[in-house]
Write a protein that holds these residues in place. Structure first.
Motif, PDB file in Angstrom:
ATOM      1  N   MET B  25       0.830  -1.210   0.000  1.00 18.65           N
ATOM      2  CA  MET B  25       0.000   0.000   0.000  1.00 18.65           C
ATOM      3  C   MET B  25       0.866   1.263   0.000  1.00 18.65           C
ATOM      4  SD  MET B  25      -3.474  -0.948   2.125  1.00 18.65           S
ATOM      5  CE  MET B  25      -2.816  -2.006   3.388  1.00 18.65           C
ATOM      6  N   ASP B  28       2.258   1.666  -3.464  1.00 24.08           N
ATOM      7  CA  ASP B  28       1.213   2.127  -4.366  1.00 24.08           C
ATOM      8  C   ASP B  28       0.928   3.616  -4.166  1.00 24.08           C
ATOM      9  OD1 ASP B  28      -1.032   1.453  -6.256  1.00 24.08           O
ATOM     10  OD2 ASP B  28      -2.213   2.205  -4.579  1.00 24.08           O
ATOM     11  N   THR B  31       3.596   5.530  -6.017  1.00 26.14           N
ATOM     12  CA  THR B  31       3.849   5.330  -7.446  1.00 26.14           C
ATOM     13  C   THR B  31       2.643   5.591  -8.335  1.00 26.14           C
ATOM     14  OG1 THR B  31       3.361   2.980  -7.161  1.00 26.14           O
ATOM     15  CG2 THR B  31       5.689   3.616  -7.136  1.00 26.14           C
ATOM     16  N   ALA B  33      -1.047   6.004  -6.915  1.00 29.16           N
ATOM     17  CA  ALA B  33      -2.400   5.819  -6.391  1.00 29.16           C
ATOM     18  C   ALA B  33      -3.184   7.106  -6.627  1.00 29.16           C
ATOM     19  CB  ALA B  33      -2.352   5.505  -4.900  1.00 29.16           C
ATOM     20  N   PRO B  34      -4.468   6.979  -6.977  1.00 28.02           N
ATOM     21  CA  PRO B  34      -5.287   8.174  -7.188  1.00 28.02           C
ATOM     22  C   PRO B  34      -5.306   9.057  -5.930  1.00 28.02           C
ATOM     23  CG  PRO B  34      -6.459   6.200  -7.918  1.00 28.02           C
ATOM     24  CD  PRO B  34      -5.217   5.739  -7.229  1.00 28.02           C
ATOM     25  N   LYS B  35      -5.142  10.344  -6.142  1.00 27.98           N
ATOM     26  CA  LYS B  35      -5.005  11.295  -5.030  1.00 27.98           C
ATOM     27  C   LYS B  35      -6.185  11.275  -4.055  1.00 27.98           C
ATOM     28  CE  LYS B  35      -1.674  14.630  -6.462  1.00 27.98           C
ATOM     29  NZ  LYS B  35      -1.357  13.918  -7.746  1.00 27.98           N
ATOM     30  N   LYS B  36      -7.391  11.219  -4.627  1.00 24.13           N
ATOM     31  CA  LYS B  36      -8.552  11.330  -3.746  1.00 24.13           C
ATOM     32  C   LYS B  36      -8.770  10.076  -2.896  1.00 24.13           C
ATOM     33  CE  LYS B  36     -10.787  14.543  -6.925  1.00 24.13           C
ATOM     34  NZ  LYS B  36     -11.813  14.684  -7.989  1.00 24.13           N
ATOM     35  N   GLY B  37      -8.072   9.002  -3.227  1.00 23.08           N
ATOM     36  CA  GLY B  37      -8.220   7.775  -2.435  1.00 23.08           C
ATOM     37  C   GLY B  37      -7.222   7.676  -1.298  1.00 23.08           C
TER      38      GLY B  37
END
Lengths: 500, 500
Positions: B25, B28, B31, B33-37
């Motif tokens: 995690m 991720d 490298t 991961a979508p910002k809002k998540g």
């Protein structure tokens, strides 16, 4: 009691969090995890899955259910907690009713069966797979007896994927659909004026396809702040949480349709999850209402938007810029006809939107009879081939392109197939309701997708699993689920396309 | 008893598996991961971390330790189980000795302190950060009293990162190093014949750098079946397990050294973990022996291989092909001198291999005095600036480029810095031992890295945490740790480079 409710939600949040971690590991395995690390990673996935299963059937969970379920308590809970409790209870009961040893045996059987199925398919040899299939069916029949059922035994299998769906309703919907689609398919097969599709297969470099897709995804409203696009052999969408919903695609440099329509399809799945209400994050409700409702969203985007004339009126000139030679002499009309070609074929996953539901109806009829005890594994190849001949007018020349084509049964997934066809029906009924309020064709031509997304969010997406599929359909369209809207959509579209 | 041992190893395997999930995690998040998540993902990381912490201090763990530690039982365990138990016991005791509430308070303080530190650094205003630093130091002093210590109070902090390291030993090593390096640094500052570095900063497209690096990594023996290369703002290596060790890099299109030397550095970390014995997978031993030993491997690759003349004798022609204009008029000798430029500077992370250890020694001397009660937070800026003037001959013009430059203290990481300089010493001593058996320069010129990797694997990598740092050094080199090998290496190299 407030304290227990809070503890329950914390407990559920942890399970949801663990599932999110598992989801990310799956995504990673499929998008480029180092090969030699796969074995160890699979063990970690196994550990976390076991823990989630343990939590879903633990004494703690039993205590939460016991304390929060009594009517006087339940009615004090807010809606999200109520539905969360319902979900947990359902899962608890399903999992508890099967003896642990028996379930373990079943899992081992399925994992063996899947590799046997692969070999059998490669050799087009149903007999090799049959003993495994027989055992799997036996297990499923026993599970049905553990779970219990109302009406038809197959109902309890359907309910796993499509809560509330029954054989009675499916019989009605599917027979009506079959009666109207079969003649249409036959008419199209016999039609003289068929689309020219030769230009579809020109070389189209991956980078150009990707650039086109990124623009398309933005226009469709896929939020890259809540997602990303990667490449995989088998494309998928995965919602880790509503703020991290990733999609993947596959590029075929000799057939741009693979990536273009595949991506629009996954985008439909992804928009659904990106629009789920924030209030559901951390509960099991932050996902699609059912397999079929999920599929309705991907199919709505893939076919009702992505294969719409007005959509390509806007996007075809741009596509032509990305592949100027390929489309130089192809008119918009010719392009539109080509991407909507329909013809009977043997393989479900390659079927077009017109013939696809017939592939599903065949599987539904077979599964239903299996669990009514009217068919056995040994009967399947013949029954399969007969039905293909009757409904689609073509007969598989071997079992690899017939009864052995799908992986589902080797994993014990019975009751799953109907969701695919339900997805088409839901989508058509949603479209019809949406068109009472919106000029969909006009919006597509303008590239103004926002009102369409908004409609879907308000009527479907935001609710996640808060509503059951049939409840969603009723609330969103004002009517119970009907086959007629899909029939009407397909007849209008394909009669025009094939000038019948 | 066999049963308990098995259960203990299962328990530890689960903790290790959870740590692996957490590691993925993190990777991720960094490298792509979508910002809002990110927020929700951080919660999931928190949940799993909490669970691992809980497991490390649980009654179950206490029972395992109690049952397996008695001498008669312990001696029956195999080596891996013994060391695993040792690690778990150490962690248990460390974690148990701090009252849970107090630790929580400390974690909250650090997370606040880090953002205050960022602001203070941006404003070059130490006073803003000081109250937080004071509290952090207070906490650390209290933790030391909970943990207890032998000799110097700072020893217990050192032991977290460098098991077995002491102030006595560091005083001896660092003072010897300082005495010899400071004059050398001053001599180089005064040298008339300095390298021309102007050609280093020509534009070098990212894709070309990446292509060069991929070839380089393969030659160095980085196993892409057990890893992958991605892009991040702050490059790192992460070993999820020995079969999945990923590295990242950052490309500066106006300075190829960032990616080239950064990647070789991370490759050194990664090779270490890729070579750890399979027998340690699933235990806490499947990672580096210490921070310092880990750093010795990255520094060995970055400097002793990656900045070696023989290495570039082989690779410079290839680099020239990737950037023909940039290096057209630059000889190998001029290139070699440029990439080994040494000069006193204010910022640790930008320092070269000659001056770097001095940055560390300054921090070490300050930390040691802090925990001996000889210094307080308020004294730090002056002490810092004095030492920079004295050792490096330059004085920070403000605290942003002085005492506020590093993040470590805001996170309570005291005792960590010495590992960096120890890494240099370990590396030089390993190199000297290796050269008794191997013609390192000759192998580099041939591009035959296998014997070097083999030497490192046999003497260091395979053991993971099975040996303590000083034990590893003794076994691998036949001598206790000495500063002399690093001194000798630096003197030889830099006197020649600067023609002193």
């Amino acid at each position: 009691m407030k304290q227990i409710e809070k503890q329950f939600l914390q407990y559920v949040k942890k399970m949801t969090g663990y599932r999110e971690a598992i989801g990310l590991m799956y995504w990673d395995l499929r998008t480029g995890a180092p090969k030699k690390g796969v074995e160890q990673r699979s063990e970690v996935i196994g550990m976390l899955s076991e823990e989630v299963f343990r939590m879903s059937t633990s004494e703690e969970m039993a205590a939460f259910i016991a304390k929060l379920s009594p009517k006087a308590v339940y009615e004090q809970l807010d809606d999200v907690t109520k539905k969360t409790l319902d979900e947990c209870k359902k899962e608890y009961e399903r999992n508890k009713k099967i003896p642990a040893d028996e379930y373990k045996e079943f899992v081992v059987l399925c994992s063996k069966a899947e590799s046997v199925w692969e070999e059998a398919k490669a050799a087009a040899d149903f007999a090799r797979f049959r003993p495994y299939l027989e055992q799997i069916i036996e297990f499923q029949r026993r599970f049905i007896s553990y779970w219990g059922y109302e009406g038809h035994p197959y109902n309890t299998l359907l309910d796993q994927y499509e809560p509330g769906m029954t054989v009675d309703l499916l019989d009605e919907l599917f027979s009506r659909l079959r009666e109207r689609i079969v003649p249409l398919v036959h008419a199209i097969s016999a039609a003289s004026d068929k689309p020219d599709t030769s230009f579809l297969f020109a070389p189209f470099p991956k980078e150009k396809q990707r650039a086109f897709l990124l623009e398309l995804l933005k226009e469709l409203g896929y939020d890259f702040g809540k997602g990303r696009l990667d490449e995989t052999v088998h494309p998928f969408a995965i919602g880790l949480n509503p703020n991290d919903v990733r999609i993947t695609t596959r590029y075929d440099e000799r057939d741009f349709r693979t990536a273009v329509f595949g991506t629009i399809h996954e985008c439909g799945h992804a928009l659904y999850e990106q629009h789920i209400s924030e209030a559901l994050v951390g509960t099991p409700l932050a996902s699609g209402a059912s397999m079929g409702i999920h599929e309705s969203q991907s199919l709505f985007f893939e076919n009702m938007i992505g294969r719409h004339y007005a959509f390509w009126k806007r996007h075809y000139p741009r596509l032509q810029q990305y592949a100027p030679t390929q489309f130089a002499d192809v008119s918009l009309d010719a392009f539109y006809r080509a991407i909507n070609e329909a013809k009977p074929s043997l393989i479900r996953i390659e079927a077009d939107e017109l013939t696809y539901p017939l592939h599903i109806i065949i599987r539904y009829e077979i599964e239903k009879q299996l669990f009514a005890g009217e068919l056995e594994a040994i009967d399947l190849p013949d029954v399969w081939n007969e039905k293909y001949e009757q409904y689609l007018g073509i007969r598989p020349h071997n079992d690899a392109v017939g009864v052995l084509q799908d992986v589902h049964w080797s994993g014990g997934s019975f009751g799953y197939f109907p969701s695919y066809a339900l997805g088409y029906m839901y989508a058509a009924q949603f479209k019809q309701a949406m068109e009472k309020e919106l000029d969909v064709a006009g919006l597509l031509e303008e590239g103004n997708i926002a009102p369409i997304r908004e409609w879907l969010t308000v009527h479907i997406h935001q609710f996640g699993k808060m509503k059951k599929p049939l409840e969603l359909v009723l609330d969103a369209t004002g009517e119970t689920l009907k086959a007629d809207y899909l029939i009407q959509y397909l007849e209008e579209k394909y009669k025009a396309l094939y000038r019948l």
